[in-house]
Design a protein around this motif. Structure first.
Motif, PDB file in Angstrom:
ATOM      1  N   SER A 153       1.205  -1.171   0.019  1.00 29.49           N
ATOM      2  CA  SER A 153      -0.153  -0.562   0.292  1.00 29.49           C
ATOM      3  C   SER A 153       0.692   1.566   0.300  1.00 29.49           C
ATOM      4  CB  SER A 153      -1.223   0.496   1.460  1.00 29.49           C
ATOM      5  OG  SER A 153       0.161  -0.206   2.352  1.00 29.49           O
ATOM      6  N   HIS A 154       1.796   1.343   0.953  1.00 31.99           N
ATOM      7  CA  HIS A 154       3.010   2.384   1.031  1.00 31.99           C
ATOM      8  C   HIS A 154       3.447   2.326  -0.500  1.00 31.99           C
ATOM      9  CE1 HIS A 154       5.826   5.647   2.711  1.00 31.99           C
ATOM     10  NE2 HIS A 154       6.638   4.528   1.572  1.00 31.99           N
ATOM     11  N   ARG A 155       4.078   1.321  -1.047  1.00 32.87           N
ATOM     12  CA  ARG A 155       4.599   1.175  -2.737  1.00 32.87           C
ATOM     13  C   ARG A 155       3.747   2.042  -3.427  1.00 32.87           C
ATOM     14  NH1 ARG A 155       6.243  -4.328  -0.612  1.00 32.87           N
ATOM     15  NH2 ARG A 155       4.729  -4.811  -2.743  1.00 32.87           N
ATOM     16  N   PHE A 156       2.448   1.641  -3.937  1.00 32.18           N
ATOM     17  CA  PHE A 156       1.054   1.556  -4.445  1.00 32.18           C
ATOM     18  C   PHE A 156       0.634   3.446  -4.039  1.00 32.18           C
ATOM     19  CE2 PHE A 156      -3.310   2.657  -5.595  1.00 32.18           C
ATOM     20  CZ  PHE A 156      -3.122   1.508  -6.768  1.00 32.18           C
ATOM     21  N   ALA A 157       0.505   4.024  -3.449  1.00 29.09           N
ATOM     22  CA  ALA A 157       0.250   5.551  -2.668  1.00 29.09           C
ATOM     23  C   ALA A 157       1.511   5.947  -3.560  1.00 29.09           C
ATOM     24  CB  ALA A 157       0.796   5.276  -1.428  1.00 29.09           C
ATOM     25  N   THR A 158       2.692   5.774  -3.251  1.00 31.17           N
ATOM     26  CA  THR A 158       3.937   6.661  -3.829  1.00 31.17           C
ATOM     27  C   THR A 158       4.295   6.637  -5.347  1.00 31.17           C
ATOM     28  OG1 THR A 158       5.507   5.599  -1.800  1.00 31.17           O
ATOM     29  CG2 THR A 158       6.216   6.238  -4.048  1.00 31.17           C
ATOM     30  N   MET A 159       3.685   5.357  -6.250  1.00 35.59           N
ATOM     31  CA  MET A 159       3.511   5.874  -7.330  1.00 35.59           C
ATOM     32  C   MET A 159       2.563   6.111  -7.619  1.00 35.59           C
ATOM     33  SD  MET A 159       6.519   4.630  -7.753  1.00 35.59           S
ATOM     34  CE  MET A 159       6.031   5.356  -9.470  1.00 35.59           C
ATOM     35  N   TYR A 254      -6.421   1.537 -11.751  1.00 35.93           N
ATOM     36  CA  TYR A 254      -6.075   1.716 -10.920  1.00 35.93           C
ATOM     37  C   TYR A 254      -6.807   0.680  -9.727  1.00 35.93           C
ATOM     38  CZ  TYR A 254      -2.413   5.643 -11.907  1.00 35.93           C
ATOM     39  OH  TYR A 254      -1.144   5.857 -11.467  1.00 35.93           O
ATOM     40  N   VAL A 255      -8.577   1.194  -9.767  1.00 35.29           N
ATOM     41  CA  VAL A 255      -9.141   0.468  -8.994  1.00 35.29           C
ATOM     42  C   VAL A 255      -8.880  -0.726  -9.075  1.00 35.29           C
ATOM     43  CG1 VAL A 255     -11.692   0.276  -8.515  1.00 35.29           C
ATOM     44  CG2 VAL A 255     -11.107   2.150  -8.636  1.00 35.29           C
ATOM     45  N   ASP A 256      -9.487  -1.499 -10.735  1.00 37.73           N
ATOM     46  CA  ASP A 256      -9.175  -2.820 -10.956  1.00 37.73           C
ATOM     47  C   ASP A 256      -7.873  -2.977 -10.441  1.00 37.73           C
ATOM     48  OD1 ASP A 256     -11.394  -3.079 -12.056  1.00 37.73           O
ATOM     49  OD2 ASP A 256     -11.232  -2.011 -14.013  1.00 37.73           O
ATOM     50  N   LEU A 257      -7.061  -3.024 -10.802  1.00 35.39           N
ATOM     51  CA  LEU A 257      -5.046  -3.667  -9.727  1.00 35.39           C
ATOM     52  C   LEU A 257      -5.709  -3.468  -8.860  1.00 35.39           C
ATOM     53  CD1 LEU A 257      -3.481  -1.419 -11.789  1.00 35.39           C
ATOM     54  CD2 LEU A 257      -3.668  -3.657 -12.403  1.00 35.39           C
ATOM     55  N   VAL A 258      -6.522  -3.196  -6.932  1.00 37.66           N
ATOM     56  CA  VAL A 258      -6.310  -2.955  -6.317  1.00 37.66           C
ATOM     57  C   VAL A 258      -7.035  -4.017  -5.611  1.00 37.66           C
ATOM     58  CG1 VAL A 258      -7.394  -2.149  -4.086  1.00 37.66           C
ATOM     59  CG2 VAL A 258      -5.494  -0.631  -5.697  1.00 37.66           C
ATOM     60  N   ALA A 266      -6.077  -6.053   5.082  1.00 37.05           N
ATOM     61  CA  ALA A 266      -5.674  -4.357   5.653  1.00 37.05           C
ATOM     62  C   ALA A 266      -5.068  -3.547   4.986  1.00 37.05           C
ATOM     63  CB  ALA A 266      -5.273  -4.460   7.010  1.00 37.05           C
ATOM     64  N   GLU A 267      -4.414  -4.240   3.553  1.00 34.21           N
ATOM     65  CA  GLU A 267      -3.465  -3.292   2.320  1.00 34.21           C
ATOM     66  C   GLU A 267      -4.665  -3.379   0.832  1.00 34.21           C
ATOM     67  OE1 GLU A 267       0.007  -3.020   2.083  1.00 34.21           O
ATOM     68  OE2 GLU A 267      -0.649  -2.633   3.893  1.00 34.21           O
ATOM     69  N   ARG A 268      -5.202  -3.363   0.830  1.00 35.04           N
ATOM     70  CA  ARG A 268      -6.538  -3.340  -0.017  1.00 35.04           C
ATOM     71  C   ARG A 268      -7.019  -2.740   0.053  1.00 35.04           C
ATOM     72  NH1 ARG A 268      -6.872  -6.658  -3.785  1.00 35.04           N
ATOM     73  NH2 ARG A 268      -6.560  -9.182  -1.634  1.00 35.04           N
ATOM     74  N   THR A 269      -7.519  -2.501   2.005  1.00 36.00           N
ATOM     75  CA  THR A 269      -8.387  -1.029   2.337  1.00 36.00           C
ATOM     76  C   THR A 269      -6.812   0.552   1.763  1.00 36.00           C
ATOM     77  OG1 THR A 269      -9.335  -2.338   3.647  1.00 36.00           O
ATOM     78  CG2 THR A 269      -9.358  -0.196   4.217  1.00 36.00           C
ATOM     79  N   ALA A 270      -5.829   0.273   2.804  1.00 39.11           N
ATOM     80  CA  ALA A 270      -4.675   1.200   2.606  1.00 39.11           C
ATOM     81  C   ALA A 270      -5.052   1.957   1.075  1.00 39.11           C
ATOM     82  CB  ALA A 270      -3.679   1.355   2.907  1.00 39.11           C
ATOM     83  N   CYS A 271      -4.765   0.918   0.380  1.00 40.83           N
ATOM     84  CA  CYS A 271      -4.968   1.064  -1.166  1.00 40.83           C
ATOM     85  C   CYS A 271      -5.403   1.826  -1.456  1.00 40.83           C
ATOM     86  CB  CYS A 271      -4.546   0.037  -2.348  1.00 40.83           C
ATOM     87  SG  CYS A 271      -3.254  -0.798  -2.141  1.00 40.83           S
ATOM     88  N   LEU A 276      -8.760   7.471  -3.173  1.00 39.29           N
ATOM     89  CA  LEU A 276      -9.653   8.199  -2.511  1.00 39.29           C
ATOM     90  C   LEU A 276      -8.697   9.900  -1.846  1.00 39.29           C
ATOM     91  CD1 LEU A 276     -12.002   7.048   0.565  1.00 39.29           C
ATOM     92  CD2 LEU A 276     -12.554   7.249  -1.813  1.00 39.29           C
ATOM     93  N   ARG A 277      -7.334   9.685  -1.982  1.00 39.73           N
ATOM     94  CA  ARG A 277      -7.140  10.935  -2.284  1.00 39.73           C
ATOM     95  C   ARG A 277      -6.932  11.673  -3.486  1.00 39.73           C
ATOM     96  NH1 ARG A 277      -1.569   9.060   1.166  1.00 39.73           N
ATOM     97  NH2 ARG A 277      -1.015  11.073   1.201  1.00 39.73           N
ATOM     98  N   TRP A 278      -6.171  10.422  -4.512  1.00 40.96           N
ATOM     99  CA  TRP A 278      -5.892  10.294  -6.243  1.00 40.96           C
ATOM    100  C   TRP A 278      -6.236  11.408  -6.429  1.00 40.96           C
ATOM    101  CZ3 TRP A 278      -8.063  10.318 -10.605  1.00 40.96           C
ATOM    102  CH2 TRP A 278      -7.146   9.809 -11.608  1.00 40.96           C
TER     103      TRP A 278
END
Length: 319
Positions: A153-159, A254-258, A266-271, A276-278
């Motif tokens: 989730s951290h890596r995904f958010a970064t990218m 992005y949504v489909d990947l997650v 927990a990681e899926r929720t964080a992604c 939402l922040r995107w």
């Protein structure tokens, strides 16, 4: 006649090209000059009408590591990039644009970095931007090292939240990670979706030495294709007249990947929270609105980008 190479190489370099007579010889030469020689070059020619075929076949005749293929018709960039991968055999794979170059130590450095990190899936270096004449413009650090983190989730958010120019799409990847991935999707922004998927699958690493040269020139895709229809046709030749909403398409990817990638709950929720922040970063809400306006006025994305640049300057990695 192309002389075939023998055996399975450690690294495959896929070079998709269309009418690349201006720079393709330099691109191929930069690979042949690598300090690590265990590689193959797979050239996928998208039905070029200039001297590209002659240049590539002449080089292939002198080095067994070059394999040249030509499409009967132009398939669009997405399909051609994916053909270059499909015809490759190496343990590691990298796309190289026909107008870019890699410095002699690029493969040795990126292969060694991935060899030392079994949980990493992609490695790239800081970029040395050059102009049409091969002269240095600027160095660019994409911030890829921010995705060197144990949590998907951290890596995904970064990218997806960081402003970057997607140069790391051209990083060195583990072939096993790419086999069932989206590869190069047929839409504007597909490189962003690819990097997001790689981030969900493993760590993304960066060598701080600038060992790749990316070329800024007037015929580069992002410069030559300024309207929505032109960009859509570049990615997929079958959609030359189709309407597109690239920002909305990217978000859907992005949504489909997650939803589909293997993630702990927990990681899926964080992604999903990152998604939402995107909408509130990097002008994404405005871009989505511009997409809708471009259905009636195809050059609206270009004009909107020019206004943004005049008011706030160019985004990181754009020169």
């Amino acid at each position: 006649m192309t002389i075939p190479s023998t055996g399975q190489p450690l690294v495959s370099i896929g070079v998709p090209v269309f009418n690349g007579e201006n720079y393709v010889e330099q691109a191929l030469g930069s690979v042949l000059a690598q300090t690590m020689g265990d590689f193959e070059i797979v050239v996928s020619d998208n039905a070029s009408t200039d001297r590209t075929s002659m240049i590539c076949q002449d080089l292939a005749a002198t080095d067994r590591r070059i394999r040249y293929y030509r499409n009967e018709r132009n398939l669009g960039a997405g399909a051609n990039y994916n053909l270059a991968f499909a015809k490759s055999r190496g343990t590691y794979f990298k796309w190289l644009a026909h107008d870019d170059r890699i410095k002699p130590g690029y493969l040795a450095a990126t292969v060694a970095t991935l060899d030392q990190a079994p949980d990493a899936v992609l490695c790239n270096t800081v970029v040395d931007y050059i102009n049409g004449q091969g002269e240095h413009i600027a160095f660019y650090d994409s911030g890829l090292s921010g995705a060197d983190h144990p949590r998907p989730s951290h890596r995904f958010a970064t990218m997806i939240l960081m402003s970057h120019s997607c140069v790391d799409f051209f990083g060195l990847c583990r072939r096993a990670t790419l086999v069932d991935s989206m590869l190069h999707g047929p839409f504007h922004g597909a490189d962003r979706a690819f990097l997001a998927q790689m981030a969900l699958r493993g760590r993304l690493l960066q060598v701080k030495e600038p060992l790749v040269e990316m070329r800024e020139h007037d015929q580069r895709y992002t410069r030559a294709k300024q309207d929505a229809k032109g960009r859509a046709a570049w990615h997929d030749a079958a959609k030359a007249k189709a309407r597109s909403l690239p920002t909305w398409r990217l978000y859907r990817e992005y949504v489909d990947l997650v939803a589909k990638e293997r993630l702990a709950p927990a990681e899926r929720t964080a992604c999903r929270l990152a998604l939402l922040r995107w909408w509130i970063v990097n002008w994404n809400s405005i871009r989505a609105s511009v997409d809708i306006g471009a259905l009636a006025w195809p050059r609206l994305p270009h004009h909107a980008e020019m206004v943004k640049i005049r008011l706030f300057g160019k985004a990181p990695g754009h020169f």
